[in-house]
Design a protein around this motif. Structure first.
Motif, PDB file in Angstrom:
ATOM      1  N   ILE A   1       0.837  -1.199   0.000  1.00 26.85           N
ATOM      2  CA  ILE A   1       0.000   0.000   0.000  1.00 26.85           C
ATOM      3  C   ILE A   1       0.872   1.250   0.000  1.00 26.85           C
ATOM      4  O   ILE A   1       0.594   2.230  -0.705  1.00 26.85           O
ATOM      5  N   ARG A   2       1.959   1.225   0.801  1.00 30.71           N
ATOM      6  CA  ARG A   2       2.872   2.372   0.815  1.00 30.71           C
ATOM      7  C   ARG A   2       3.457   2.603  -0.575  1.00 30.71           C
ATOM      8  O   ARG A   2       3.482   3.734  -1.075  1.00 30.71           O
ATOM      9  N   ALA A   3       3.943   1.526  -1.190  1.00 34.40           N
ATOM     10  CA  ALA A   3       4.536   1.658  -2.520  1.00 34.40           C
ATOM     11  C   ALA A   3       3.507   2.146  -3.537  1.00 34.40           C
ATOM     12  O   ALA A   3       3.811   2.986  -4.398  1.00 34.40           O
ATOM     13  N   SER A   4       2.277   1.654  -3.443  1.00 37.20           N
ATOM     14  CA  SER A   4       1.227   2.042  -4.382  1.00 37.20           C
ATOM     15  C   SER A   4       0.856   3.514  -4.217  1.00 37.20           C
ATOM     16  O   SER A   4       0.587   4.215  -5.196  1.00 37.20           O
ATOM     17  N   LEU A   5       0.836   3.984  -2.971  1.00 38.88           N
ATOM     18  CA  LEU A   5       0.496   5.387  -2.718  1.00 38.88           C
ATOM     19  C   LEU A   5       1.533   6.319  -3.332  1.00 38.88           C
ATOM     20  O   LEU A   5       1.186   7.291  -4.015  1.00 38.88           O
ATOM     21  N   PHE A   6       2.804   6.020  -3.121  1.00 42.35           N
ATOM     22  CA  PHE A   6       3.851   6.859  -3.697  1.00 42.35           C
ATOM     23  C   PHE A   6       3.892   6.721  -5.218  1.00 42.35           C
ATOM     24  O   PHE A   6       4.160   7.701  -5.926  1.00 42.35           O
ATOM     25  N   LEU A   7       3.616   5.518  -5.724  1.00 42.08           N
ATOM     26  CA  LEU A   7       3.567   5.326  -7.178  1.00 42.08           C
ATOM     27  C   LEU A   7       2.416   6.126  -7.772  1.00 42.08           C
ATOM     28  O   LEU A   7       2.541   6.718  -8.849  1.00 42.08           O
ATOM     29  N   GLY A   8       1.280   6.164  -7.052  1.00 42.52           N
ATOM     30  CA  GLY A   8       0.145   6.958  -7.518  1.00 42.52           C
ATOM     31  C   GLY A   8       0.470   8.436  -7.593  1.00 42.52           C
ATOM     32  O   GLY A   8       0.023   9.133  -8.515  1.00 42.52           O
ATOM     33  N   MET A   9       1.252   8.926  -6.631  1.00 41.95           N
ATOM     34  CA  MET A   9       1.690  10.325  -6.693  1.00 41.95           C
ATOM     35  C   MET A   9       2.485  10.575  -7.963  1.00 41.95           C
ATOM     36  O   MET A   9       2.308  11.600  -8.636  1.00 41.95           O
ATOM     37  N   GLY A  10       3.368   9.636  -8.295  1.00 47.04           N
ATOM     38  CA  GLY A  10       4.170   9.796  -9.501  1.00 47.04           C
ATOM     39  C   GLY A  10       3.330   9.781 -10.762  1.00 47.04           C
ATOM     40  O   GLY A  10       3.544  10.572 -11.694  1.00 47.04           O
TER      41      GLY A  10
ATOM     42  N   PHE B   1      12.771   4.700 -13.781  1.00 52.12           N
ATOM     43  CA  PHE B   1      13.627   4.437 -12.613  1.00 52.12           C
ATOM     44  C   PHE B   1      12.799   4.324 -11.333  1.00 52.12           C
ATOM     45  O   PHE B   1      12.957   3.377 -10.555  1.00 52.12           O
ATOM     46  N   TYR B   2      11.926   5.310 -11.114  1.00 53.10           N
ATOM     47  CA  TYR B   2      11.104   5.297  -9.906  1.00 53.10           C
ATOM     48  C   TYR B   2      10.153   4.106  -9.887  1.00 53.10           C
ATOM     49  O   TYR B   2       9.944   3.469  -8.844  1.00 53.10           O
ATOM     50  N   GLY B   3       9.563   3.801 -11.041  1.00 57.45           N
ATOM     51  CA  GLY B   3       8.601   2.703 -11.110  1.00 57.45           C
ATOM     52  C   GLY B   3       9.235   1.352 -10.836  1.00 57.45           C
ATOM     53  O   GLY B   3       8.696   0.538 -10.073  1.00 57.45           O
ATOM     54  N   ILE B   4      10.382   1.113 -11.442  1.00 63.87           N
ATOM     55  CA  ILE B   4      11.086  -0.150 -11.194  1.00 63.87           C
ATOM     56  C   ILE B   4      11.522  -0.229  -9.736  1.00 63.87           C
ATOM     57  O   ILE B   4      11.432  -1.288  -9.100  1.00 63.87           O
ATOM     58  N   GLY B   5      11.981   0.897  -9.197  1.00 62.09           N
ATOM     59  CA  GLY B   5      12.386   0.924  -7.793  1.00 62.09           C
ATOM     60  C   GLY B   5      11.233   0.581  -6.867  1.00 62.09           C
ATOM     61  O   GLY B   5      11.389  -0.205  -5.922  1.00 62.09           O
ATOM     62  N   ALA B   6      10.051   1.177  -7.116  1.00 63.04           N
ATOM     63  CA  ALA B   6       8.876   0.887  -6.286  1.00 63.04           C
ATOM     64  C   ALA B   6       8.463  -0.575  -6.419  1.00 63.04           C
ATOM     65  O   ALA B   6       8.070  -1.218  -5.432  1.00 63.04           O
ATOM     66  N   LEU B   7       8.554  -1.132  -7.617  1.00 62.19           N
ATOM     67  CA  LEU B   7       8.197  -2.534  -7.836  1.00 62.19           C
ATOM     68  C   LEU B   7       9.143  -3.467  -7.080  1.00 62.19           C
ATOM     69  O   LEU B   7       8.712  -4.433  -6.429  1.00 62.19           O
ATOM     70  N   ILE B   8      10.424  -3.179  -7.161  1.00 63.53           N
ATOM     71  CA  ILE B   8      11.410  -3.991  -6.442  1.00 63.53           C
ATOM     72  C   ILE B   8      11.202  -3.887  -4.935  1.00 63.53           C
ATOM     73  O   ILE B   8      11.264  -4.882  -4.203  1.00 63.53           O
ATOM     74  N   TYR B   9      10.921  -2.682  -4.465  1.00 57.79           N
ATOM     75  CA  TYR B   9      10.685  -2.468  -3.034  1.00 57.79           C
ATOM     76  C   TYR B   9       9.481  -3.271  -2.544  1.00 57.79           C
ATOM     77  O   TYR B   9       9.517  -3.889  -1.462  1.00 57.79           O
ATOM     78  N   ALA B  10       8.398  -3.271  -3.335  1.00 61.85           N
ATOM     79  CA  ALA B  10       7.169  -3.946  -2.915  1.00 61.85           C
ATOM     80  C   ALA B  10       7.279  -5.465  -2.974  1.00 61.85           C
ATOM     81  O   ALA B  10       6.715  -6.166  -2.136  1.00 61.85           O
ATOM     82  N   THR B  11       8.016  -5.983  -3.949  1.00 58.26           N
ATOM     83  CA  THR B  11       8.093  -7.433  -4.146  1.00 58.26           C
ATOM     84  C   THR B  11       9.266  -8.089  -3.434  1.00 58.26           C
ATOM     85  O   THR B  11       9.377  -9.303  -3.408  1.00 58.26           O
ATOM     86  N   ARG B  12      10.191  -7.272  -2.887  1.00 59.48           N
ATOM     87  CA  ARG B  12      11.361  -7.773  -2.159  1.00 59.48           C
ATOM     88  C   ARG B  12      12.208  -8.716  -3.009  1.00 59.48           C
ATOM     89  O   ARG B  12      12.627  -9.796  -2.572  1.00 59.48           O
TER      90      ARG B  12
END
Length: 409
Positions: free
Chosen positions: A306-315, A348-359
């Motif tokens: 949810i955290r990653a999705s919220l910041f991704l939504g801002m982007g 860059f930001y999108g891949i970073g958020a995806l990696i962060y969320a999926t570990r």
């Protein structure tokens, strides 16, 4: 005799005790040092208090509730947060250097003696003062190359003059020196006049405002420094962890929000309605995200996605102004250049958020990426890369608006 014998034995026992005393004291000192060393050893995931358990795929090398002094000194030791600290700490100093460089950088000026122009055209440049009586504060062009090598002239030109108006005046002022019988000469010299007008005009007007660009640089530095501080100190105590995580989330929201300031402001600076609309919306969204991140439940590991999705939504909210910019300035190459940078930043930001969320990749091989290579470190590197890409886009915006103003809007 028995008494003497017992006294002798007692003396020997006392002597042995005295002889052993220094050794015992030494062992006690060694024991304290050993306990102190063991006390600050890295531990495994299962030994952590509940509030420090965030990623079950990182199995070891944790610092559980160390004293503040040891926590601060651990910035120079190896543990599973070392690269998390340094990837963003180095990024902070990178953007601090870029901020200082940008603040000190002065727009390039024209050195009349170094221009590869015919002497007759150079002579024409020195006559511009007589040709432009409507600009009484124009500097002496004979001294232009010496006075403007390091700084712009501190003159207050008439504010009613727009940049393209000055360029038109300059173009019309430069004499037409070409042969009507030679079409090639006509094209070449007209092009030279346009180049000279483009070079001189920026020197006569103040550069466009820089505050949106510096707002982005400030947001980037705040985000990177807050992240480094959080990863270094959050293992000290539960209360400090709570505070620093909120600071970290606020930094992420600040970076995303201020990243929109340069593209929105410089794209719509001549359309105040849309400029204020987009800037206001992204600012309110950033503030709302920070407020939501203050909720205690926001920190729980199960809310990672949810955290990653919220910041991704801002982007993703920045797609609208970017598309709007392309519609307005489809004929401007700068619009395409900046959009390319912004798309790369989003990747860059999108891949970073995806990696962060999926570990990824530690979920594939738990324990193998404890020190280096786990998802949060990759996320940090991609954030710095995205922010630097956006910095390059900002430079294009500044050059574009410095030279063009609102012409063509």
């Amino acid at each position: 005799m028995d008494g003497v014998h017992h006294m002798s034995e007692d003396s020997e026992l006392i002597s042995e005790t005295i002889e052993k005393l220094p050794s015992s004291v030494s062992r006690e000192g060694k024991g304290k040092r050993l306990w102190k060393k063991v006390k600050y050893q890295l531990v495994e995931y299962n030994s952590l208090p509940a509030y420090l358990r965030d990623n079950e795929f990182i199995l070891g090398h944790y610092r559980p509730e160390w004293p503040l002094k040891q926590v601060l000194l651990s910035v120079f030791s190896i543990h599973n947060e070392t690269l998390n600290v340094w990837t963003h700490l180095i990024g902070f100093f990178l953007f601090l250097s870029l901020t200082i460089y940008t603040a000190m950088k002065v727009p390039k000026v024209v050195d009349l003696h170094s221009l590869q122009l015919p002497e007759v055209l150079k002579a024409d440049l020195h006559k511009l003062q007589e040709c432009l009586p409507s600009l009484p504060n124009m500097p002496d062009l004979h001294k232009l190359s010496g006075e403007l090598k390091s700084t712009l002239p501190s003159i207050d030109l008439l504010p009613s003059f727009s940049r393209w108006h000055v360029m038109d005046l300059l173009y019309n002022c430069l004499p037409e020196r070409f042969s009507h019988s030679n079409q090639t000469d006509v094209c070449v010299l007209r092009s030279m006049k346009e180049d000279v007008a483009n070079l001189i005009a920026p020197l006569m007007l103040r550069p466009i405002t820089r505050w949106p660009f510096f707002a982005f640089l400030g947001g980037a530095m705040f985000c990177l420094l807050a992240s480094s501080t959080c990863h270094l100190l959050s293992c000290h105590s539960e209360r400090l962890t709570y505070i620093l995580l909120r600071l970290d989330y606020a930094g992420i929201a600040a970076l995303i929000s201020t990243s929109f300031y340069p593209p929105v402001y410089y794209s719509f600076m001549c359309n105040p309605f849309f400029c204020n609309l987009y800037l206001g919306f992204i600012t309110l969204l950033g503030v709302a995200t920070i407020l939501v991140s203050l909720l205690p439940v926001f920190q729980n590991p199960e809310f990672r996605t949810i955290r990653a999705s919220l910041f991704l939504g801002m982007g993703l909210s920045g797609v609208a102004p970017i598309l709007h910019k392309l519609i307005l300035f489809w004929h401007q190459p700068e619009a395409l250049y900046t959009t390319g940078y912004e798309v790369l930043m989003g990747v860059f930001y999108g891949i970073g958020a995806l990696i962060y969320a999926t570990r990824i990749p530690e979920r594939w091989m738990p324990g193998k990426f404890d020190i280096a290579g786990h998802s949060h470190q990759l996320f940090h590197v991609l954030v710095v890369a995205g922010a630097y890409t956006h910095y390059q886009a900002g430079l294009v915006y500044l050059k574009w608006r410095d030279l063009e103003g609102c012409r063509g809007n």
